[in-house]
Design a protein around this motif. Sequence first.
Motif, PDB file in Angstrom:
ATOM      1  N   THR A 271       0.826  -1.221   0.000  1.00 36.15           N
ATOM      2  CA  THR A 271       0.000   0.000   0.000  1.00 36.15           C
ATOM      3  C   THR A 271       0.856   1.264   0.000  1.00 36.15           C
ATOM      4  OG1 THR A 271      -0.198  -0.367   2.370  1.00 36.15           O
ATOM      5  CG2 THR A 271      -2.118  -0.870   1.058  1.00 36.15           C
TER       6      THR A 271
ATOM      7  N   GLN B 106      -1.388 -17.253   0.531  1.00 32.73           N
ATOM      8  CA  GLN B 106      -1.845 -16.794   1.852  1.00 32.73           C
ATOM      9  C   GLN B 106      -3.236 -16.199   1.632  1.00 32.73           C
ATOM     10  OE1 GLN B 106       0.133 -13.352   3.562  1.00 32.73           O
ATOM     11  NE2 GLN B 106      -0.361 -13.975   5.648  1.00 32.73           N
TER      12      GLN B 106
ATOM     13  N   ARG C 194      -4.448 -11.926   4.784  1.00 31.15           N
ATOM     14  CA  ARG C 194      -3.187 -11.282   5.143  1.00 31.15           C
ATOM     15  C   ARG C 194      -3.176 -11.051   6.657  1.00 31.15           C
ATOM     16  NH1 ARG C 194      -0.217  -7.401   6.235  1.00 31.15           N
ATOM     17  NH2 ARG C 194       1.541  -6.611   5.029  1.00 31.15           N
TER      18      ARG C 194
HETATM   19  P1  UTP Z   1       5.288  -5.414   4.536  1.00 32.90           P
HETATM   20  O1  UTP Z   1       4.190  -5.265   5.512  1.00 32.90           O
HETATM   21  O2  UTP Z   1       6.438  -4.495   4.594  1.00 32.90           O
HETATM   22  O3  UTP Z   1       4.751  -5.400   3.017  1.00 32.90           O
HETATM   23  O4  UTP Z   1       5.810  -6.925   4.626  1.00 32.90           O
HETATM   24  P2  UTP Z   1       3.372  -4.987   2.385  1.00 32.90           P
HETATM   25  O5  UTP Z   1       2.224  -5.405   3.215  1.00 32.90           O
HETATM   26  O6  UTP Z   1       3.400  -5.516   0.980  1.00 32.90           O
HETATM   27  O7  UTP Z   1       3.497  -3.405   2.298  1.00 32.90           O
HETATM   28  P3  UTP Z   1       2.568  -2.230   2.885  1.00 32.90           P
HETATM   29  O8  UTP Z   1       2.792  -2.248   4.374  1.00 32.90           O
HETATM   30  O9  UTP Z   1       1.145  -2.555   2.480  1.00 32.90           O
HETATM   31  O10 UTP Z   1       3.103  -1.008   2.199  1.00 32.90           O
HETATM   32  C1  UTP Z   1       7.152  -7.347   4.310  1.00 32.90           C
HETATM   33  C2  UTP Z   1       7.123  -8.547   3.369  1.00 32.90           C
HETATM   34  O11 UTP Z   1       6.319  -9.598   3.908  1.00 32.90           O
HETATM   35  C3  UTP Z   1       5.266  -9.932   3.026  1.00 32.90           C
HETATM   36  C4  UTP Z   1       5.119  -8.736   2.095  1.00 32.90           C
HETATM   37  O12 UTP Z   1       4.620  -9.146   0.823  1.00 32.90           O
HETATM   38  C5  UTP Z   1       6.541  -8.209   1.995  1.00 32.90           C
HETATM   39  O13 UTP Z   1       7.315  -8.887   1.024  1.00 32.90           O
HETATM   40  N1  UTP Z   1       4.035 -10.224   3.833  1.00 32.90           N
HETATM   41  C6  UTP Z   1       3.717  -9.477   4.923  1.00 32.90           C
HETATM   42  C7  UTP Z   1       3.223 -11.290   3.468  1.00 32.90           C
HETATM   43  O14 UTP Z   1       3.529 -12.015   2.482  1.00 32.90           O
HETATM   44  N2  UTP Z   1       2.097 -11.539   4.183  1.00 32.90           N
HETATM   45  C8  UTP Z   1       1.748 -10.812   5.279  1.00 32.90           C
HETATM   46  O15 UTP Z   1       0.694 -11.097   5.915  1.00 32.90           O
HETATM   47  C9  UTP Z   1       2.588  -9.752   5.660  1.00 32.90           C
END
Ligand code: UTP
Length: 301
Positions: A12, A77, A80
């Motif tokens: 996001t 997944q 989230r």
């Molecule tokens: P982040 O929380 O930094 O990534 O997670 P995000 O959610 O893509 O970014 P924002 O916060 O919405 O901007 C770090 C890494 O962990 C993965 C994300 O894809 C990223 O590579 N992640 C995080 C998951 O795969 N699943 C989750 O539930 C949380």
Amino acid sequence: MKAIIPVAGHGTRLEPHTLKLQKCLLPVAGKPVIEHILDILISVGISEFTFIIGHFGEQVVQFTKKYTNVKFNFVKQEERLGLGHAIYQGLEKQETPIVIVLGDAILELDYSKLIENSNSVVGVAEVPDPERFGIVELDGQFISKFHEKPKHPPSNLAISGVYKINSQKQLAESIEYLMANDIRTKGEYQLTDALQNMLDNGSVFVQHTIDNCLDCGIPETLLQTNRILLGRINQNSTHSESKIENSKLQFATISKGCLVENSTLENVIMLPNSKVLNQNISDCIVGFNEILTNEFDERLS
Ligand code: UTP
């Protein structure tokens, strides 16, 4: 050795670009973030990867088709629910080790040393603002406690996105414990909380210093990483199907189908089919199909 790479997040903080493309596929220094990560991991002998996919997961599946000598698994997944929950989807419940690397930072370190360590290992980097991060507290070389965004940080060593866990089974059980007891931090099942649970149950962790943390998770850090990586080779990266006319570029990543005319660009990432005409711009991402121009140009009407 196998690795789990979670890339299910929405990204996001990189919207609107991540409304069209999975965050890990955004280009930096001429290739997708995830390609930098995979190239490093493959070069140190990791030959099997489990991607945790979600938002635009099909794009990740398609991207990996260019690699021929490594094995990829994909696990969705569905919800989230945090990094711990994401990693859990990819664990095999066996006493075997696993490397975990986040999909939104290019981490440079001695991976062979991390993998060869007989203990479980957490990659850390010194940060000036430890209250914003998960932090490790040390007792000599051993980790004595994990703290998630502490108000009074006991160190400035931030957990920065690379782990080697000796027992997938123990990690899986720790995450199961969090989920069974609904133990969440900031609403999510956190990997840091699962590691603390492993520590409480007798697992031994050491820290490993990351040499360079090239984060790609927000516009500012994506651009910083672009500048650093292109600065090292003192070159721009321009796709062969893009056109640059009468312009000066420095640290520029120009994707497919772009046009740059009569402009000066410094540390700019242009996403596919964007145009920059008669501009002097620096430190910015030009979005998909975006057109930056001051003047009326009849070709654009
Ligand atoms: P982040 O929380 O930094 O990534 O997670 P995000 O959610 O893509 O970014 P924002 O916060 O919405 O901007 C770090 C890494 O962990 C993965 C994300 O894809 C990223 O590579 N992640 C995080 C998951 O795969 N699943 C989750 O539930 C949380």
